[in-house]
Design an enzyme around this catalytic site. Structure first.
Site, PDB file in Angstrom:
ATOM      1  CG  HIS A 308      -2.080   0.914   1.099  1.00 51.49           C
ATOM      2  ND1 HIS A 308      -2.000   2.268   1.306  1.00 51.49           N
ATOM      3  CD2 HIS A 308      -3.348   0.645   0.725  1.00 51.49           C
ATOM      4  CE1 HIS A 308      -3.189   2.802   1.077  1.00 51.49           C
ATOM      5  NE2 HIS A 308      -4.022   1.853   0.716  1.00 51.49           N
ATOM      6  CG  ASP A 365      -8.387  -4.243  -2.843  1.00 49.14           C
ATOM      7  OD1 ASP A 365      -7.589  -3.331  -3.123  1.00 49.14           O
ATOM      8  OD2 ASP A 365      -9.620  -4.094  -2.813  1.00 49.14           O
TER       9      ASP A 365
HETATM   10  C1  SDX Z   1      -6.201   0.092  -2.968  1.00 49.52           C
HETATM   11  O1  SDX Z   1      -4.444   4.522  -2.057  1.00 49.52           O
HETATM   12  C2  SDX Z   1      -5.407   3.952  -1.455  1.00 49.52           C
HETATM   13  O2  SDX Z   1      -5.851   4.360  -0.416  1.00 49.52           O
HETATM   14  C3  SDX Z   1      -5.984   2.778  -2.198  1.00 49.52           C
HETATM   15  C4  SDX Z   1      -6.981   1.924  -1.432  1.00 49.52           C
HETATM   16  C5  SDX Z   1      -8.262   2.658  -1.166  1.00 49.52           C
HETATM   17  O3  SDX Z   1      -8.951   2.318  -0.197  1.00 49.52           O
HETATM   18  O4  SDX Z   1      -8.631   3.526  -2.014  1.00 49.52           O
HETATM   19  O5  SDX Z   1      -6.420   1.492  -0.207  1.00 49.52           O
HETATM   20  C6  SDX Z   1      -7.361   0.682  -2.252  1.00 49.52           C
HETATM   21  O6  SDX Z   1      -5.969   0.437  -4.093  1.00 49.52           O
HETATM   22  C7  SDX Z   1      -5.312  -0.882  -2.235  1.00 49.52           C
HETATM   23  C8  SDX Z   1      -4.110  -1.372  -3.114  1.00 49.52           C
HETATM   24  C9  SDX Z   1      -4.616  -2.500  -4.024  1.00 49.52           C
HETATM   25  N1  SDX Z   1      -3.558  -2.886  -5.005  1.00 49.52           N
HETATM   26  C10 SDX Z   1      -2.915  -4.050  -4.885  1.00 49.52           C
HETATM   27  O7  SDX Z   1      -3.090  -4.854  -3.958  1.00 49.52           O
HETATM   28  C11 SDX Z   1      -1.955  -4.339  -6.039  1.00 49.52           C
HETATM   29  C12 SDX Z   1      -0.645  -4.898  -5.485  1.00 49.52           C
HETATM   30  N2  SDX Z   1       0.072  -3.824  -4.781  1.00 49.52           N
HETATM   31  C13 SDX Z   1       1.061  -3.080  -5.511  1.00 49.52           C
HETATM   32  O8  SDX Z   1       0.667  -2.804  -6.837  1.00 49.52           O
HETATM   33  C14 SDX Z   1       1.547  -1.859  -4.713  1.00 49.52           C
HETATM   34  O9  SDX Z   1       1.835  -2.283  -3.444  1.00 49.52           O
HETATM   35  C15 SDX Z   1       0.676  -0.613  -4.624  1.00 49.52           C
HETATM   36  C16 SDX Z   1       0.271  -0.118  -5.961  1.00 49.52           C
HETATM   37  C17 SDX Z   1      -0.523  -0.880  -3.800  1.00 49.52           C
HETATM   38  C18 SDX Z   1       1.499   0.467  -3.931  1.00 49.52           C
HETATM   39  O10 SDX Z   1       2.542   0.783  -4.774  1.00 49.52           O
HETATM   40  P1  SDX Z   1       3.620   1.932  -4.419  1.00 49.52           P
HETATM   41  O11 SDX Z   1       3.261   2.652  -3.173  1.00 49.52           O
HETATM   42  O12 SDX Z   1       3.834   2.746  -5.648  1.00 49.52           O
HETATM   43  O13 SDX Z   1       4.889   1.109  -4.045  1.00 49.52           O
HETATM   44  P2  SDX Z   1       5.932   0.581  -5.103  1.00 49.52           P
HETATM   45  O14 SDX Z   1       5.217   0.020  -6.286  1.00 49.52           O
HETATM   46  O15 SDX Z   1       6.954   1.647  -5.327  1.00 49.52           O
HETATM   47  O16 SDX Z   1       6.589  -0.656  -4.327  1.00 49.52           O
HETATM   48  C19 SDX Z   1       7.702  -0.463  -3.420  1.00 49.52           C
HETATM   49  C20 SDX Z   1       8.485  -1.776  -3.476  1.00 49.52           C
HETATM   50  C21 SDX Z   1       8.931  -2.147  -4.899  1.00 49.52           C
HETATM   51  O17 SDX Z   1      10.064  -2.963  -4.781  1.00 49.52           O
HETATM   52  P3  SDX Z   1      11.573  -2.234  -4.916  1.00 49.52           P
HETATM   53  O18 SDX Z   1      11.562  -1.490  -6.242  1.00 49.52           O
HETATM   54  O19 SDX Z   1      11.672  -1.318  -3.714  1.00 49.52           O
HETATM   55  O20 SDX Z   1      12.530  -3.407  -4.880  1.00 49.52           O
HETATM   56  O21 SDX Z   1       7.635  -2.854  -3.051  1.00 49.52           O
HETATM   57  C22 SDX Z   1       7.472  -3.768  -4.120  1.00 49.52           C
HETATM   58  C23 SDX Z   1       7.816  -3.030  -5.380  1.00 49.52           C
HETATM   59  O22 SDX Z   1       8.244  -3.939  -6.382  1.00 49.52           O
HETATM   60  N3  SDX Z   1       6.058  -4.186  -4.109  1.00 49.52           N
HETATM   61  C24 SDX Z   1       5.640  -5.438  -4.281  1.00 49.52           C
HETATM   62  C25 SDX Z   1       4.253  -5.385  -4.150  1.00 49.52           C
HETATM   63  N4  SDX Z   1       3.864  -4.122  -3.925  1.00 49.52           N
HETATM   64  C26 SDX Z   1       5.000  -3.375  -3.909  1.00 49.52           C
HETATM   65  N5  SDX Z   1       6.311  -6.602  -4.509  1.00 49.52           N
HETATM   66  C27 SDX Z   1       5.554  -7.705  -4.628  1.00 49.52           C
HETATM   67  N6  SDX Z   1       4.200  -7.743  -4.519  1.00 49.52           N
HETATM   68  C28 SDX Z   1       3.519  -6.593  -4.282  1.00 49.52           C
HETATM   69  N7  SDX Z   1       2.202  -6.612  -4.190  1.00 49.52           N
END
Ligand code: SDX
Length: 431
Positions: A308, A365
Site C-alpha cells: 500500500h 483487497d
Molecule cells: C487500494 O491509495 C489507497 O488508499 C488505495 C486503497 C483505497 O482504499 O482507495 O487502499 C485501495 O488500491 C489498495 C491497493 C490495491 N492494489 C494491490 O493490492 C496491487 C498490489 N500492490 C502493488 O501494486 C503496490 O503495493 C501498490 C500499488 C498498492 C502500492 O505501490 P507503491 O506505493 O507505488 O509502491 P511501489 O510500487 O513503489 O513498491 C515499493 C516496493 C517495490 O520494490 P523495490 O523497487 O523497492 O525493490 O515494493 C514492491 C515493489 O516492487 N512491491 C511489491 C508489491 N507491492 C510493492 N512486490 C511484490 N508484490 C507486491 N504486491
C-alpha cells in the site's frame, strides 16, 4: 506560536516557505508560491510526497495503521454503525440524529429505481461486458435524467437529492448489470427493504426464486461497504476531485472515479486477488513459487492485495475483513480452500524479509473477495462492490472541494519537459 517555515536555498538564495499543520499534527510545506519566487517547480511522480488539498473527511496514519472517518475510528463504525449512517457522516460531517437519518434514508427509498429508458441502454451491451464499464457509463448517463437541476451548481437541497439518488441507484445499476450478464430479468428495488438487503434481493432473487436474506450476510456486506466508504486522496478519489475541479458535474466526476478504481493496482485488486488464489489452488503446488515470483525483479508478478502507498505497518481494514471472512464462512458452513491459501500467504509475507523491508502487508483487497465469493457475488462484480462502498467518500470529497472556503481551483499539475529541443519541420519527401 511563530509560524513555522521551511527554507529552500537555490543558487545561494534563501527562500522561506510557510508550513501548514493539520489537526493531527501532519505538516506540509506550502509551495503555492514556489514557482513565482524561484521559477522552480517540485517533482513528485505518483504524488507520494504531495498533498493536493486539505480535507476534514478522513484521517489515516499509515505508520500506526489508523483510519478514522470525521474522527470516528472505522473499528467502531464497522461494529456499531450502518452504511447509510456512515455515508451521512462522511458527506455532512456529523453523525445524523434519528430524524436526519430517517429523512436521508427516505431519499434512498424514493430514488432507488432508474428511469425505464435506461433499461434500454443495457440492451446495447454484450452479456460479457465488464460491469465496471457499464457502471461508469451508466453513472455518467444518469446526468441526462435531471433536466430541471443545475448539476454544475446545485442548491444544497438539489445536492442532497442527486447525492442520495447516486448512492441509491448505483445499487440498482450494479444488480441490473449482473442480471444482464447471467441473462436473467431485472429484479426491481423494493421499498420495504433497507440498503443492503435491497441490493441482495435485486442480485439474487428472480421471478421463480425468492432469495433468502441472512442477517450474517447483510452484516458482512454492511461491514465491507463501511470499510470501503472513504480513504482520503487515493487514486479514484483524487480523480473525482480533479475532474470536479473543472466544474464537471457530480455524475461525470464520479464516473471518472469509477474508471480509475477499475485498475488492478487500485480497486481492481480484489478481483485480481481471487484470480491469484484460484490459480494457486488449481495448480496445487503451494504458495512458495508465487512468493518467489513476487520477490523476483525479473518477474512482473505482484502479490495482489499486498502492499500500500500509505500503510507501512498494516491496513486496519484488512484485519477487520479477515475476521469477518472467517466468521461468515463459519456461520455459512463454507470451507473455502482459498481462505486457507490467503492465510498462508499472509503468514509468509509477515515473516519474509523482502516484504518486511518494503513494509508490504495485506491491504483492504486481500480478504474482501473471499466474502463476496461466499455470498455468491461473481469475481467481475468485486470492484463494483468497492465502487458502491466508495460512493459516499467520492461524494463527500466532491462536496468539500466545491464548497472550499476561498473557492475551488482547477487542478492543473506542472511537468518537467524532457523531449526534443526546437527543430524545423521537414517535408515528407525530404525525410
Ligand atoms: C487500494 O491509495 C489507497 O488508499 C488505495 C486503497 C483505497 O482504499 O482507495 O487502499 C485501495 O488500491 C489498495 C491497493 C490495491 N492494489 C494491490 O493490492 C496491487 C498490489 N500492490 C502493488 O501494486 C503496490 O503495493 C501498490 C500499488 C498498492 C502500492 O505501490 P507503491 O506505493 O507505488 O509502491 P511501489 O510500487 O513503489 O513498491 C515499493 C516496493 C517495490 O520494490 P523495490 O523497487 O523497492 O525493490 O515494493 C514492491 C515493489 O516492487 N512491491 C511489491 C508489491 N507491492 C510493492 N512486490 C511484490 N508484490 C507486491 N504486491
Amino acid at each position: 506560536m511563530d509560524q513555522e517555515t521551511a527554507k529552500i536555498i537555490i543558487n545561494d538564495n534563501v527562500h522561506e516557505l510557510p508550513v501548514i499543520t493539520g489537526s493531527e499534527g501532519e505538516r506540509g510545506i506550502d509551495i503555492s508560491r514556489l514557482r513565482a519566487l524561484t521559477n522552480y517547480v517540485t517533482f513528485d511522480q505518483g504524488f507520494g510526497n504531495t498533498a493536493s488539498c486539505s480535507s476534514a473527511i478522513t484521517f489515516l496514519d499509515g505508520e500506526a495503521g489508523i483510519l478514522r472517518y470525521r474522527g470516528y475510528p472505522i473499528e467502531q463504525l464497522a461494529e456499531h454503525s450502518s452504511f447509510l449512517e456512515t455515508a451521512y457522516l462522511l458527506i455532512y460531517g456529523h453523525l445524523p440524529t434519528a430524524k436526519q437519518l430517517r429523512e436521508f434514508s427516505g431519499l434512498f427509498t424514493n430514488h432507488s429505481m432508474i428511469h425505464e429508458d435506461m433499461k434500454n441502454v443495457f440492451k446495447g451491451y454484450p452479456s460479457t461486458a465488464h460491469p465496471m464499464g457499464i457502471l461508469a457509463s451508466m453513472v455518467c448517463s444518469l446526468s441526462a435524467y435531471y433536466p430541471g437541476i443545475d448539476l454544475v451548481d446545485p442548491t444544497p437541497k438539489q445536492f442532497d437529492g442527486i447525492a442520495t439518488q447516486l448512492m441509491s441507484k448505483i445499487r440498482t445499476i450494479a444488480a441490473f448489470a449482473y442480471k444482464k450478464s447471467i441473462g436473467e430479468p431485472f429484479v426491481y428495488p423494493r421499498e420495504d427493504l433497507e440498503y443492503v438487503p435491497n441490493f441482495l434481493n435485486m442480485m439474487f432473487s428472480s421471478p421463480t426464486r425468492q432469495y433468502k436474506i441472512y442477517d450474517e450476510v447483510v452484516t458482512a456486506l454492511k461491514v465491507l461497504l463501511i470499510l470501503h466508504a472513504d480513504h482520503e486522496q487515493n487514486c479514484s478519489t483524487s480523480t473525482v476531485r480533479l475532474v470536479g475541479s473543472a466544474k464537471a458535474n457530480l455524475f461525470a466526476s464520479i464516473s471518472a472515479g469509477i474508471c480509475a478504481l477499475w485498475g488492478p493496482l487500485h480497486g481492481g485488486a480484489n478481483e485480481a486477488v481471487l484470480d491469484m488464489l484460484e490459480t494457486i489452488h488449481k495448480e496445487g503446488s503451494g504458495i512458495d513459487k508465487y512468493i518467489d515470483m513476487a520477490k523476483d525483479k525479473s518477474s512482473s508478478f505482484l502479490l495482489m492485495g499486498v502492499g500500500h502507498r500509505v500503510y507501512k505497518s498494516f491496513d486496519p481494514r484488512a484485519k477487520i475483513i479477515k475476521k469477518c471472512a472467517h466468521d461468515l464462512l463459519h456461520k455459512l458452513g463454507i470451507n473455502d480452500p482459498l481462505l486457507e491459501i490467503a492465510i498462508k500467504i499472509e503468514e509468509k509475507v509477515l515473516k519474509d524479509p523482502y516484504f518486511i523491508e518494503r513494509n508490504l502487508y495485506p491491504n483492504v483487497d486481500f480478504y474482501s473477495g473471499i466474502i463476496y465469493k461466499a455470498i455468491g457475488i461473481p469475481k467481475d462484480m468485486f470492484t463494483v462492490m468497492f465502487a458502491i462502498g466508495r460512493m459516499p467518500g467520492w461524494i463527500a470529497h466532491w462536496k468539500e472541494m466545491v464548497e472550499a472556503p476561498g473557492g475551488m481551483k482547477i487542478g492543473r499539475p506542472r511537468q518537467i519537459y524532457v523531449g526534443a529541443k526546437t527543430r524545423d519541420f521537414v517535408p515528407i519527401n525530404k525525410r
